[in-house]
Design a protein around this motif. Structure first.
Motif, mmCIF file in Angstrom:
data_model
loop_
_atom_site.group_PDB
_atom_site.id
_atom_site.type_symbol
_atom_site.label_atom_id
_atom_site.label_comp_id
_atom_site.label_asym_id
_atom_site.label_seq_id
_atom_site.Cartn_x
_atom_site.Cartn_y
_atom_site.Cartn_z
ATOM 1 N N THR A 1 6.691 -3.705 5.627
ATOM 2 C CA THR A 1 7.321 -2.403 5.779
ATOM 3 C C THR A 1 6.226 -1.375 6.038
ATOM 4 O O THR A 1 5.049 -1.623 5.765
ATOM 5 N N VAL A 2 6.634 -0.231 6.567
ATOM 6 C CA VAL A 2 5.682 0.833 6.885
ATOM 7 C C VAL A 2 5.982 2.048 6.021
ATOM 8 O O VAL A 2 7.130 2.455 5.882
ATOM 9 N N ASP A 3 4.933 2.614 5.425
ATOM 10 C CA ASP A 3 5.029 3.851 4.648
ATOM 11 C C ASP A 3 3.822 4.699 5.033
ATOM 12 O O ASP A 3 2.705 4.453 4.564
ATOM 13 N N GLU A 4 4.044 5.677 5.893
ATOM 14 C CA GLU A 4 2.942 6.485 6.407
ATOM 15 C C GLU A 4 2.245 7.298 5.328
ATOM 16 O O GLU A 4 1.107 7.722 5.508
ATOM 17 N N SER A 5 2.915 7.508 4.188
ATOM 18 C CA SER A 5 2.297 8.290 3.114
ATOM 19 C C SER A 5 1.123 7.549 2.458
ATOM 20 O O SER A 5 0.373 8.151 1.694
ATOM 21 N N LEU A 6 0.950 6.270 2.763
ATOM 22 C CA LEU A 6 -0.187 5.515 2.214
ATOM 23 C C LEU A 6 -1.504 5.968 2.835
ATOM 24 O O LEU A 6 -2.565 5.680 2.304
ATOM 25 N N ILE A 7 -1.446 6.610 3.975
ATOM 26 C CA ILE A 7 -2.585 7.096 4.756
ATOM 27 C C ILE A 7 -3.340 5.930 5.398
ATOM 28 O O ILE A 7 -3.629 5.940 6.573
ATOM 29 N N GLY A 8 -3.644 4.910 4.662
ATOM 30 C CA GLY A 8 -4.335 3.727 5.171
ATOM 31 C C GLY A 8 -4.335 2.661 4.095
ATOM 32 O O GLY A 8 -3.955 2.916 2.952
ATOM 33 N N GLY A 9 -4.739 1.463 4.448
ATOM 34 C CA GLY A 9 -4.774 0.374 3.477
ATOM 35 C C GLY A 9 -3.430 -0.317 3.330
ATOM 36 O O GLY A 9 -2.517 -0.101 4.128
ATOM 37 N N LEU A 10 -3.330 -1.151 2.294
ATOM 38 C CA LEU A 10 -2.131 -1.964 2.070
ATOM 39 C C LEU A 10 -1.712 -1.940 0.607
ATOM 40 O O LEU A 10 -2.540 -1.758 -0.277
ATOM 41 N N SER B 1 5.170 -10.836 -9.558
ATOM 42 C CA SER B 1 4.912 -9.724 -10.466
ATOM 43 C C SER B 1 3.530 -9.110 -10.248
ATOM 44 O O SER B 1 3.150 -8.168 -10.935
ATOM 45 N N LYS B 2 2.774 -9.644 -9.292
ATOM 46 C CA LYS B 2 1.432 -9.123 -9.021
ATOM 47 C C LYS B 2 1.479 -8.096 -7.899
ATOM 48 O O LYS B 2 2.214 -8.246 -6.930
ATOM 49 N N MET B 3 0.666 -7.044 -8.039
ATOM 50 C CA MET B 3 0.581 -6.025 -7.005
ATOM 51 C C MET B 3 -0.879 -5.684 -6.768
ATOM 52 O O MET B 3 -1.639 -5.477 -7.715
ATOM 53 N N ILE B 4 -1.235 -5.652 -5.498
ATOM 54 C CA ILE B 4 -2.588 -5.264 -5.104
ATOM 55 C C ILE B 4 -2.441 -4.009 -4.260
ATOM 56 O O ILE B 4 -1.788 -4.040 -3.209
ATOM 57 N N ASP B 5 -3.000 -2.908 -4.736
ATOM 58 C CA ASP B 5 -2.861 -1.632 -4.035
ATOM 59 C C ASP B 5 -4.231 -1.192 -3.531
ATOM 60 O O ASP B 5 -5.080 -0.769 -4.305
ATOM 61 N N THR B 6 -4.461 -1.313 -2.234
ATOM 62 C CA THR B 6 -5.716 -0.889 -1.624
ATOM 63 C C THR B 6 -5.508 0.328 -0.737
ATOM 64 O O THR B 6 -6.324 0.606 0.129
ATOM 65 N N GLY C 1 8.367 -24.398 -1.453
ATOM 66 C CA GLY C 1 6.991 -24.116 -1.868
ATOM 67 C C GLY C 1 6.459 -22.850 -1.219
ATOM 68 O O GLY C 1 5.276 -22.733 -0.952
ATOM 69 N N GLU C 2 7.350 -21.907 -0.951
ATOM 70 C CA GLU C 2 6.978 -20.649 -0.311
ATOM 71 C C GLU C 2 7.080 -19.513 -1.308
ATOM 72 O O GLU C 2 7.801 -19.582 -2.297
ATOM 73 N N VAL C 3 6.367 -18.458 -0.998
ATOM 74 C CA VAL C 3 6.490 -17.226 -1.750
ATOM 75 C C VAL C 3 6.513 -16.085 -0.729
ATOM 76 O O VAL C 3 5.896 -16.179 0.330
ATOM 77 N N THR C 4 7.259 -15.037 -1.035
ATOM 78 C CA THR C 4 7.334 -13.896 -0.129
ATOM 79 C C THR C 4 6.423 -12.800 -0.650
ATOM 80 O O THR C 4 6.480 -12.434 -1.818
ATOM 81 N N ALA C 5 5.594 -12.294 0.250
ATOM 82 C CA ALA C 5 4.714 -11.171 -0.082
ATOM 83 C C ALA C 5 5.281 -9.928 0.588
ATOM 84 O O ALA C 5 5.453 -9.902 1.804
ATOM 85 N N GLU C 6 5.598 -8.930 -0.227
ATOM 86 C CA GLU C 6 6.073 -7.654 0.314
ATOM 87 C C GLU C 6 4.843 -6.814 0.599
ATOM 88 O O GLU C 6 4.113 -6.434 -0.315
ATOM 89 N N VAL C 7 4.622 -6.533 1.880
ATOM 90 C CA VAL C 7 3.434 -5.809 2.297
ATOM 91 C C VAL C 7 3.847 -4.462 2.872
ATOM 92 O O VAL C 7 4.651 -4.394 3.798
ATOM 93 N N THR C 8 3.298 -3.399 2.299
ATOM 94 C CA THR C 8 3.554 -2.051 2.797
ATOM 95 C C THR C 8 2.240 -1.527 3.358
ATOM 96 O O THR C 8 1.204 -1.593 2.705
ATOM 97 N N SER C 9 2.307 -1.012 4.581
ATOM 98 C CA SER C 9 1.112 -0.497 5.234
ATOM 99 C C SER C 9 1.410 0.864 5.855
ATOM 100 O O SER C 9 2.568 1.223 6.057
ATOM 101 N N ALA C 10 0.350 1.600 6.170
ATOM 102 C CA ALA C 10 0.512 2.923 6.770
ATOM 103 C C ALA C 10 0.987 2.813 8.213
ATOM 104 O O ALA C 10 1.721 3.668 8.704
ATOM 105 N N LYS C 11 0.554 1.773 8.899
ATOM 106 C CA LYS C 11 0.998 1.490 10.272
ATOM 107 C C LYS C 11 1.483 0.052 10.318
ATOM 108 O O LYS C 11 1.077 -0.766 9.497
ATOM 109 N N ALA C 12 2.341 -0.250 11.283
ATOM 110 C CA ALA C 12 2.874 -1.604 11.421
ATOM 111 C C ALA C 12 1.732 -2.601 11.627
ATOM 112 O O ALA C 12 0.794 -2.339 12.388
ATOM 113 N N LEU C 13 1.815 -3.723 10.923
ATOM 114 C CA LEU C 13 0.808 -4.771 11.068
ATOM 115 C C LEU C 13 0.979 -5.487 12.398
ATOM 116 O O LEU C 13 2.114 -5.748 12.826
#
Length: 186
Positions: free
Chosen positions: A149-158, A164-169, A112-124
């Motif tokens: 995961t970390v992607d510094e090109s995001l500048i900030g946010g997540l 199949s859902k994606m939330i880009d902030t 009953g789990e789901v994995t959320a792939e979270v990319t942020s500008a800095k490590a959470l």
């Protein structure tokens, strides 16, 4: 999806279904999950293992012998050792990464789990990851496991992907949206 990728995922899916069913029948899902963790870690850390899995240079006998020795040293469950040996004998070790991903998905679904792939500008931080997991659990009514995961090109946010859902902030996406708006105006 390309034809070779489709064939690979089909092969991996059949092996994953068989291994998962056997583990569930024997009530050995926890040891199976531990084996998946160990194999994923070994694949990411060992160039030799990746070469063994993907290289057509090795014979079936060499692949089988090497994978059996490696699996025993990792203390994998006999069912996983047998599966890897069978895959080596049939020259199908190339689907191992897809097999592990399919097994991980089936185990998570069963729990009953789901994995959320979270990319942020800095490590959470641990606190941020926990708070995000709680928020997502409230939204989805499922236990959420965070894969950060970390992607510094995001500048900030997540950027959060769940199924199949994606939330880009991220600030990068907001700047891109603003740039597109400015192009429309001018």
């Amino acid at each position: 999806m390309s034809e070779p990728a489709s064939i690979s995922s089909g092969i991996a899916s059949r092996y994953a279904t068989a291994v998962f069913s056997l583990a569930k029948d024997d009530k050995k899902l926890k040891p199976l999950e531990a084996d998946v963790d160990v194999l994923e870690s070994a694949l990411s850390e060992s160039a030799d293992l990746r070469a063994l899995v993907t290289s057509p240079v090795y014979t079936r006998a060499e692949m089988g012998q090497a994978i059996t020795v490696m699996a025993q040293k990792m203390k994998l469950q006999p069912m996983m050792v047998n599966t890897l040996s069978l895959m080596a004998a049939k020259r199908r070790l190339f689907v191992l990464p897809s097999l592990l991903a399919a097994l991980r998905a089936r185990i998570a679904e069963d729990k009953g789990e789901v994995t959320a792939e979270v990319t942020s500008a800095k490590a959470l931080t641990k606190t941020q990851a926990t708070k995000l997991a709680k928020t997502l659990k409230a939204q989805l009514d499922l236990d959420v496991k965070i894969k950060a995961t970390v992607d510094e090109s995001l500048i900030g946010g997540l950027v959060v992907k769940v199924g199949s859902k994606m939330i880009d902030t991220s600030i990068r996406s907001k700047l891109n949206a603003l740039q597109n708006t400015m192009k429309e105006v001018g």
